[in-house]
Design a protein around this motif. Structure first.
Motif, mmCIF file in Angstrom:
data_model
loop_
_atom_site.group_PDB
_atom_site.id
_atom_site.type_symbol
_atom_site.label_atom_id
_atom_site.label_comp_id
_atom_site.label_asym_id
_atom_site.label_seq_id
_atom_site.Cartn_x
_atom_site.Cartn_y
_atom_site.Cartn_z
ATOM 1 N N ILE A 57 0.325 -1.091 -0.008
ATOM 2 C CA ILE A 57 0.466 -0.736 -0.078
ATOM 3 C C ILE A 57 1.387 1.099 0.032
ATOM 4 C CG2 ILE A 57 -2.063 1.543 1.547
ATOM 5 C CD1 ILE A 57 -2.709 -1.280 2.210
ATOM 6 N N ALA A 58 1.597 1.464 0.990
ATOM 7 C CA ALA A 58 2.663 2.431 1.118
ATOM 8 C C ALA A 58 3.537 2.465 -0.358
ATOM 9 C CB ALA A 58 3.964 2.101 2.750
ATOM 10 N N TYR A 59 4.071 1.366 -0.940
ATOM 11 C CA TYR A 59 4.320 1.803 -2.219
ATOM 12 C C TYR A 59 3.596 1.784 -3.391
ATOM 13 C CZ TYR A 59 6.378 -0.063 -6.116
ATOM 14 O OH TYR A 59 7.466 0.048 -8.113
ATOM 15 N N PHE A 60 2.543 2.294 -3.505
ATOM 16 C CA PHE A 60 1.750 2.876 -4.862
ATOM 17 C C PHE A 60 0.742 4.078 -4.188
ATOM 18 C CE2 PHE A 60 1.689 -1.998 -5.607
ATOM 19 C CZ PHE A 60 1.449 -1.632 -6.560
ATOM 20 N N MET A 61 1.029 4.604 -2.556
ATOM 21 C CA MET A 61 0.653 5.775 -2.115
ATOM 22 C C MET A 61 1.740 6.765 -2.762
ATOM 23 S SD MET A 61 -0.786 4.621 1.490
ATOM 24 C CE MET A 61 -2.039 6.002 1.622
ATOM 25 N N PRO A 62 1.237 8.068 -2.874
ATOM 26 C CA PRO A 62 2.189 9.718 -3.082
ATOM 27 C C PRO A 62 2.797 9.330 -1.400
ATOM 28 C CG PRO A 62 -0.139 9.867 -2.283
ATOM 29 C CD PRO A 62 -0.104 8.730 -2.367
ATOM 30 N N ALA A 63 4.505 9.968 -1.920
ATOM 31 C CA ALA A 63 5.094 9.927 -0.355
ATOM 32 C C ALA A 63 4.956 11.064 0.706
ATOM 33 C CB ALA A 63 6.569 10.972 -1.270
ATOM 34 N N PRO A 64 3.996 11.145 0.929
ATOM 35 C CA PRO A 64 3.542 12.677 2.344
ATOM 36 C C PRO A 64 2.696 11.500 2.839
ATOM 37 C CG PRO A 64 3.235 13.959 0.529
ATOM 38 C CD PRO A 64 3.890 12.368 -0.025
ATOM 39 N N ALA A 65 2.052 10.670 2.208
ATOM 40 C CA ALA A 65 1.200 8.928 2.823
ATOM 41 C C ALA A 65 1.292 8.320 3.452
ATOM 42 C CB ALA A 65 -0.070 8.504 1.665
ATOM 43 N N ARG A 66 2.975 7.926 2.533
ATOM 44 C CA ARG A 66 3.504 6.480 3.368
ATOM 45 C C ARG A 66 4.073 6.454 4.769
ATOM 46 N NH1 ARG A 66 7.816 7.553 -1.906
ATOM 47 N NH2 ARG A 66 5.857 7.169 -3.062
ATOM 48 N N ARG A 67 4.043 7.461 4.907
ATOM 49 C CA ARG A 67 4.615 7.256 7.042
ATOM 50 C C ARG A 67 3.426 6.367 7.569
ATOM 51 N NH1 ARG A 67 6.590 12.384 9.219
ATOM 52 N NH2 ARG A 67 8.532 11.938 7.899
ATOM 53 N N GLY A 68 2.252 6.547 7.633
ATOM 54 C CA GLY A 68 1.204 6.069 7.987
ATOM 55 C C GLY A 68 1.091 4.179 7.979
ATOM 56 N N SER A 69 1.190 4.335 6.380
ATOM 57 C CA SER A 69 1.492 2.419 6.442
ATOM 58 C C SER A 69 2.959 2.039 7.114
ATOM 59 C CB SER A 69 1.162 2.747 4.841
ATOM 60 O OG SER A 69 0.938 1.279 3.899
ATOM 61 N N ALA A 70 3.152 2.937 6.575
ATOM 62 C CA ALA A 70 4.117 1.919 7.623
ATOM 63 C C ALA A 70 4.428 2.169 8.672
ATOM 64 C CB ALA A 70 5.957 3.199 7.023
ATOM 65 N N GLY A 71 4.598 2.236 9.300
ATOM 66 C CA GLY A 71 3.593 2.580 11.311
ATOM 67 C C GLY A 71 2.898 1.298 10.995
ATOM 68 N N LEU A 72 1.791 1.896 10.518
ATOM 69 C CA LEU A 72 0.923 0.414 10.311
ATOM 70 C C LEU A 72 1.696 -0.932 9.833
ATOM 71 C CD1 LEU A 72 -2.406 1.292 8.759
ATOM 72 C CD2 LEU A 72 -2.179 1.216 11.339
#
Length: 162
Positions: A53-68
């Motif tokens: 999910i983080a791979y396909f998200m824009p850069a600013p939104a990756r942090r949340g997916s990395a946290g999960l």
């Protein structure tokens, strides 16, 4: 330094490879997974899913997916630690409690029984893989993947439209 996109893809591919190895051990080596093994499989699936999910998200939104993904890695590490405790204390068991029944009733266990059905014993004396017990390997991988995701959570985000 590698871009965060490639790091997330690498994390997901490592998880998929580990799940593939688990299937090899189950099918070829006939090592049936116990409930704790199945929980660890779920955690590897979650780490992979959040990384993709983080791979396909824009850069600013990756942090949340990395946290999960990090939370899933911590859950997997905790399960692996408990699994090692069960193996070290033969009087403790995880197969005669409702955990196995509950896991085997999940929709994923019904849809993918080969991957997510718990049939084995947590304290089964399986031979070590490359000198270490399987829960030890899982713990090592959860810690490594968790550290990578932790770094992504706290990494400075480069300004990029992607």
């Amino acid at each position: 330094m590698k871009s965060s996109k490639s790091v997330f893809l690498l994390v997901a591919l490592v998880c998929i490879a580990l799940l593939g190895f688990a299937m090899y051990l189950q099918i070829v080596e006939e090592m049936q997974p116990c409930p704790l093994c199945v929980i660890q499989r779920y955690m590897f699936v979650l780490v992979a899913a959040f990384s993709l999910i983080a791979y396909f998200m824009p850069a600013p939104a990756r942090r949340g997916s990395a946290g999960l993904g990090l939370l899933a890695a911590l859950g997997g590490a905790g399960t692996a630690i408990w699994h090692l405790y069960v193996k070290a204390h033969p009087g403790v068991s995880c197969t005669t409690d409702p955990l196995e029944t509950a896991l085997n009733q999940l929709p994923t266990a019904k849809a993918f029984p080969q991957m997510f059905t718990a049939d084995g014993f947590c304290s089964a004396p399986w031979p070590p893989v490359f000198g270490l017990q399987i829960p030890t390997w899982a713990l090592i991988w959860f810690v490594l993947l968790g550290l990578v995701l932790l770094r992504q959570v706290f990494a400075r985000q480069a300004r990029s439209p992607f």
